[in-house]
Design an enzyme around this catalytic site. Structure first.
Site, PDB file in Angstrom:
ATOM      1  N   GLN A   1       7.870  -8.884   7.969  1.00 39.39           N
ATOM      2  CA  GLN A   1       9.105  -8.407   7.341  1.00 39.39           C
ATOM      3  C   GLN A   1       9.644  -7.154   8.013  1.00 39.39           C
ATOM      4  O   GLN A   1      10.598  -6.559   7.532  1.00 39.39           O
ATOM      5  CB  GLN A   1       8.905  -8.204   5.842  1.00 39.39           C
ATOM      6  N   GLY A  39       0.811  -1.212   0.000  1.00 34.27           N
ATOM      7  CA  GLY A  39       0.000   0.000   0.000  1.00 34.27           C
ATOM      8  C   GLY A  39       0.837   1.251   0.000  1.00 34.27           C
ATOM      9  O   GLY A  39       2.015   1.216  -0.386  1.00 34.27           O
ATOM     10  N   ALA A  40       0.223   2.376   0.426  1.00 34.29           N
ATOM     11  CA  ALA A  40       0.854   3.700   0.316  1.00 34.29           C
ATOM     12  C   ALA A  40       1.352   3.864  -1.116  1.00 34.29           C
ATOM     13  O   ALA A  40       2.509   4.216  -1.369  1.00 34.29           O
ATOM     14  CB  ALA A  40       1.975   3.858   1.339  1.00 34.29           C
ATOM     15  N   LEU A 100      11.314   6.869  -5.913  1.00 32.06           N
ATOM     16  CA  LEU A 100      10.026   6.873  -5.216  1.00 32.06           C
ATOM     17  C   LEU A 100       9.980   5.727  -4.216  1.00 32.06           C
ATOM     18  O   LEU A 100      10.411   4.617  -4.500  1.00 32.06           O
ATOM     19  CB  LEU A 100       8.873   6.727  -6.210  1.00 32.06           C
ATOM     20  N   GLY A 138       5.597   4.751  -8.564  1.00 35.09           N
ATOM     21  CA  GLY A 138       6.412   3.546  -8.776  1.00 35.09           C
ATOM     22  C   GLY A 138       5.509   2.320  -8.899  1.00 35.09           C
ATOM     23  O   GLY A 138       5.674   1.488  -9.800  1.00 35.09           O
ATOM     24  N   HIS A 139       4.512   2.227  -8.016  1.00 31.15           N
ATOM     25  CA  HIS A 139       3.560   1.116  -8.108  1.00 31.15           C
ATOM     26  C   HIS A 139       2.736   1.231  -9.398  1.00 31.15           C
ATOM     27  O   HIS A 139       2.477   0.239 -10.074  1.00 31.15           O
ATOM     28  CB  HIS A 139       2.607   1.122  -6.910  1.00 31.15           C
TER      29      HIS A 139
HETATM   30  O1  PAF Z   1       8.087  -4.525  -1.814  1.00 29.29           O
HETATM   31  C1  PAF Z   1       7.105  -4.641  -1.059  1.00 29.29           C
HETATM   32  O2  PAF Z   1       6.215  -3.801  -1.031  1.00 29.29           O
HETATM   33  C2  PAF Z   1       7.004  -5.855  -0.145  1.00 29.29           C
HETATM   34  O3  PAF Z   1       8.255  -6.248   0.312  1.00 29.29           O
HETATM   35  C3  PAF Z   1       6.253  -7.040  -0.780  1.00 29.29           C
HETATM   36  C4  PAF Z   1       6.978  -7.584  -2.003  1.00 29.29           C
HETATM   37  C5  PAF Z   1       4.843  -6.602  -1.175  1.00 29.29           C
HETATM   38  C6  PAF Z   1       6.133  -8.188   0.226  1.00 29.29           C
HETATM   39  O4  PAF Z   1       5.432  -7.784   1.368  1.00 29.29           O
END
Ligand code: PAF
Length: 285
Positions: free
Chosen positions: A61, A31-32, A187, A36-37
């Site tokens: 993580q 999210g956020a 980003l 880039g996404h």
């Molecule tokens: O890059 C990320 O946003 C995260 O590390 C991912 C790949 C979604 C795994 O939680």
């Protein structure tokens, strides 16, 4: 855009896409969302896939509770952004479905040695176990697909590639170029936690990479250029290195050719990373 949260519906959606002759393009995110996404969504669309995006802030993580708590969460903007950039199905899985035992440890952890050691692996102990474990689960639920990842997280891409190869996932990993602000800053969802002064200082990361890429140099010279640029800007350096782009092993002064420079710095208590290509020349004997 379809909006799902249950694992069962998400799995069924992807199976239906494949049954109808389509190809799933998975973009996994926390999210956020930013441009880039958006570039990953658009790349997946251009490749002709049915775009499935996931938003899951994976607690496993984060090796630091404060970092997890302060991770930006912008669900309304994220949904609007996903819709605007052609996501076909947005999945926001629930924590109790993804990690039913949380906060107790899972019985199964995916741990990628070699490329997962060093750099972010050292600076954030357990981080890549969390990433590999959640990505393994996301890929298992999604099934055969193309999975799109941004190269800003260069080591993460290497970890995912190694896992996909070693565990035989029916997945094509597609690494996509870093998207930058006009002043070079890569980003990242973390950028919004920087003060105005920190934001300015953060441009030192891309500046260091650009300087190191300007002309061929030995591995030691590249390291020195990276570090000096970061330190001049007052960035607390976590690492500044040059590595083989596949194995992520630090390059020696006897090596020549294309390598990857990796930098990480801490600014306003926020850990930022960046990377870029450099050309090495071997030191004269
Ligand atoms: O890059 C990320 O946003 C995260 O590390 C991912 C790949 C979604 C795994 O939680």
């Amino acid at each position: 855009m379809r909006s799902l949260s249950s694992i069962e519906e998400w799995r069924a959606y992807c199976e239906e896409v494949r049954r109808a002759g389509g190809r799933v393009g998975l973009v996994a995110t926390m999210g956020a969302l930013h441009e880039g996404h958006a570039s990953l969504f658009e790349r997946a669309r251009r490749d002709g896939t049915v775009v499935v995006a996931t938003i899951f802030v994976n607690p496993r993580q984060f090796n630091d509770d404060g970092d997890l708590r302060s991770y930006p969460r912008t669900p309304r903007d994220d949904r609007a952004m996903a819709r605007r950039h052609g996501v076909d199905c947005l999945v926001e899985p629930r924590l109790d479905e993804m990690w039913p035992d949380y906060p107790r440890p899972t019985a199964t952890t995916v741990s990628v040695r070699g490329v997962g050691d060093g750099f972010e692996g050292d600076g954030r102990p357990g981080h890549f176990d969390g990433v590999a474990s959640v990505v393994a689960k996301l890929l298992t639920i999604t099934g055969p697909c193309a999975a799109y990842f941004g190269e800003k997280d260069f080591q993460q891409v290497a970890v995912v590639r190694a896992m996909v190869r070693d565990l035989g996932f029916a997945v094509t990993v597609v690494a996509c170029p870093i998207v930058r602000e006009p002043d070079g800053l890569a980003l990242s969802s973390r950028n919004r936690r920087l003060s105005p002064r920190g934001r300015e200082r953060a441009t030192a990361l891309s500046r260091a990479l650009a300087r190191a890429a300007r002309e061929p140099a030995t591995a030691s010279e590249v390291r020195a250029t990276l570090r000096a640029t970061l330190e001049e800007a007052g960035v607390e350096v976590a690492y500044a290195d040059v590595v083989d782009p596949v194995r992520l092993v630090p390059a020696g002064d006897d090596e020549a050719g294309e390598r990857r420079a990796l930098v990480a710095g801490i600014i306003d208590g926020v850990r930022l990373i960046d990377n870029g290509p450099v050309t090495l020349v071997a030191r004269e004997a």
